[in-house]
Design an enzyme around this catalytic site. Structure first.
Site, PDB file in Angstrom:
ATOM      1  N   ALA A 162       0.837  -1.205   0.000  1.00 39.93           N
ATOM      2  CA  ALA A 162       0.000   0.000   0.000  1.00 39.93           C
ATOM      3  C   ALA A 162       0.869   1.251   0.000  1.00 39.93           C
ATOM      4  O   ALA A 162       0.550   2.241   0.646  1.00 39.93           O
ATOM      5  CB  ALA A 162      -0.935  -0.007   1.205  1.00 39.93           C
ATOM      6  N   GLY A 164       1.376   3.522  -2.217  1.00 43.61           N
ATOM      7  CA  GLY A 164       0.690   4.708  -2.721  1.00 43.61           C
ATOM      8  C   GLY A 164      -0.205   5.333  -1.671  1.00 43.61           C
ATOM      9  O   GLY A 164      -0.247   6.560  -1.513  1.00 43.61           O
ATOM     10  N   TYR A 165      -0.920   4.490  -0.940  1.00 41.87           N
ATOM     11  CA  TYR A 165      -1.791   4.987   0.124  1.00 41.87           C
ATOM     12  C   TYR A 165      -0.953   5.571   1.257  1.00 41.87           C
ATOM     13  O   TYR A 165      -1.277   6.622   1.807  1.00 41.87           O
ATOM     14  CB  TYR A 165      -2.674   3.853   0.631  1.00 41.87           C
ATOM     15  CG  TYR A 165      -3.797   4.299   1.544  1.00 41.87           C
ATOM     16  CD1 TYR A 165      -4.847   5.058   1.045  1.00 41.87           C
ATOM     17  CD2 TYR A 165      -3.816   3.942   2.885  1.00 41.87           C
ATOM     18  CE1 TYR A 165      -5.886   5.463   1.872  1.00 41.87           C
ATOM     19  CE2 TYR A 165      -4.845   4.338   3.719  1.00 41.87           C
ATOM     20  CZ  TYR A 165      -5.879   5.106   3.207  1.00 41.87           C
ATOM     21  OH  TYR A 165      -6.894   5.505   4.031  1.00 41.87           O
ATOM     22  N   ASN A 166       0.159   4.910   1.594  1.00 39.77           N
ATOM     23  CA  ASN A 166       1.086   5.460   2.586  1.00 39.77           C
ATOM     24  C   ASN A 166       1.553   6.859   2.181  1.00 39.77           C
ATOM     25  O   ASN A 166       1.554   7.791   2.992  1.00 39.77           O
ATOM     26  CB  ASN A 166       2.318   4.569   2.742  1.00 39.77           C
ATOM     27  CG  ASN A 166       2.108   3.376   3.640  1.00 39.77           C
ATOM     28  OD1 ASN A 166       2.551   2.270   3.316  1.00 39.77           O
ATOM     29  ND2 ASN A 166       1.465   3.557   4.773  1.00 39.77           N
ATOM     30  N   LYS A 169      -1.264   9.545   2.529  1.00 47.56           N
ATOM     31  CA  LYS A 169      -1.623   9.967   3.879  1.00 47.56           C
ATOM     32  C   LYS A 169      -0.474  10.678   4.591  1.00 47.56           C
ATOM     33  O   LYS A 169      -0.698  11.589   5.398  1.00 47.56           O
ATOM     34  CB  LYS A 169      -2.126   8.767   4.682  1.00 47.56           C
ATOM     35  CG  LYS A 169      -3.453   8.218   4.168  1.00 47.56           C
ATOM     36  CD  LYS A 169      -4.520   9.306   4.097  1.00 47.56           C
ATOM     37  CE  LYS A 169      -5.885   8.772   3.707  1.00 47.56           C
ATOM     38  NZ  LYS A 169      -6.921   9.837   3.661  1.00 47.56           N
TER      39      LYS A 169
END
Length: 261
Positions: A162, A164-166, A169
């Site tokens: 993850a 990209g999500y890390n 955020k």
């Protein structure tokens, strides 16, 4: 007493909807913003217009719906202006819109899923700030304006498959820290809330990325040993929207069940 007014993105379901319900239940006037359509390439369904309208019907005199994409800066400017025109001003803006993609190593992920997460989860937050804060600044001093963005426990811990999500955020937290400095002396604060695993459609999508049969598997990362409810996170967000949160700015409040302890 004049009611306080908020704009909330990602408002049709999940944490965003819980924030709208909590604020409206406390007498706020709310402009509820959601894209209300699926995004090609995302891989899961987003909220529908009917979900947004159902939320508005719960509070017919206090919540106004706006169908808009947070990637459209002009649409968010219009949402902030609606708050001014129809409710008399703007006291808080909550950036709750986000998406997740991944489920594989970064080098195997495509440009589209990377860009979607950044465009919605980071640029969408910046677009709301650029739209809402000028309207908040129209209020005379002393002000009590609030800008609150939903970050995530993923802003503080690396997550498998993850990246990209890390990145998204972590960027939200950095944006909030810089924004708070820009707001110095204005009477407007900027804060982030980092939830843990919360019972939302986004968590369902996360489970699908990892081929998990049950979202309850995420609860083992919480010291509370249970998933969060959207209402629990909304309680924290709405506190930060209130006048009593005047001492909190440029920082993150962890509503994560102890995930990052």
């Amino acid at each position: 007493m004049t009611p306080r007014v908020a704009v909330v993105t990602g408002a049709a379901r999940g944490i965003g909807a819980a924030v709208v319900r909590r604020l409206a239940g406390e007498g706020w006037r709310v402009v509820a913003v959601d894209i209300c359509e699926d995004i090609p390439g995302l891989g899961y369904s987003l909220a529908s217009k009917e979900e947004l309208l159902a939320l508005v019907r719960e509070f017919p005199d206090t919540v106004r719906e706006v169908v808009a994409d947070v990637r459209d800066a002009g649409a968010l400017v219009e949402a902030a202006e609606i708050a001014q025109r129809e409710f008399g001003g703007l006291d808080a803006a909550v950036a709750a819109a986000a998406v997740i993609a991944g489920g594989r190593p970064l080098w195997e992920s495509g440009d589209e899923e990377w860009q979607l997460q950044l465009d919605i989860g980071v640029s969408g937050v910046a677009n709301l700030a650029r739209a809402a804060i000028p309207v908040m600044l129209r209020s005379a001093q002393p002000r009590s304006g609030r800008f609150v963005a939903l970050a995530s426990a993923a802003a503080h811990r690396g997550l498998w498959h993850a990246a990209g999500y890390n990145a998204t955020k972590h960027a939200v937290v950095g944006l909030i820290r810089g924004l708070a400095h820009d707001l110095r002396g204005t009477g407007i604060t900027a804060t982030a809330v980092s939830p843990g695993s919360t019972r939302t459609s986004l968590l369902d999508a996360s489970a699908a990325l990892y081929d998990l049969a049950d979202v309850e598997e995420f609860s083992r990362y919480h010291l509370t040993e249970q998933l969060l409810r959207p209402e629990e996170v909304a309680d924290v967000v709405c506190f930060l929207c209130g006048k009593g949160a005047s001492s909190i700015t440029g920082t993150v409040v962890h509503a994560d069940g102890g995930f990052t302890a």
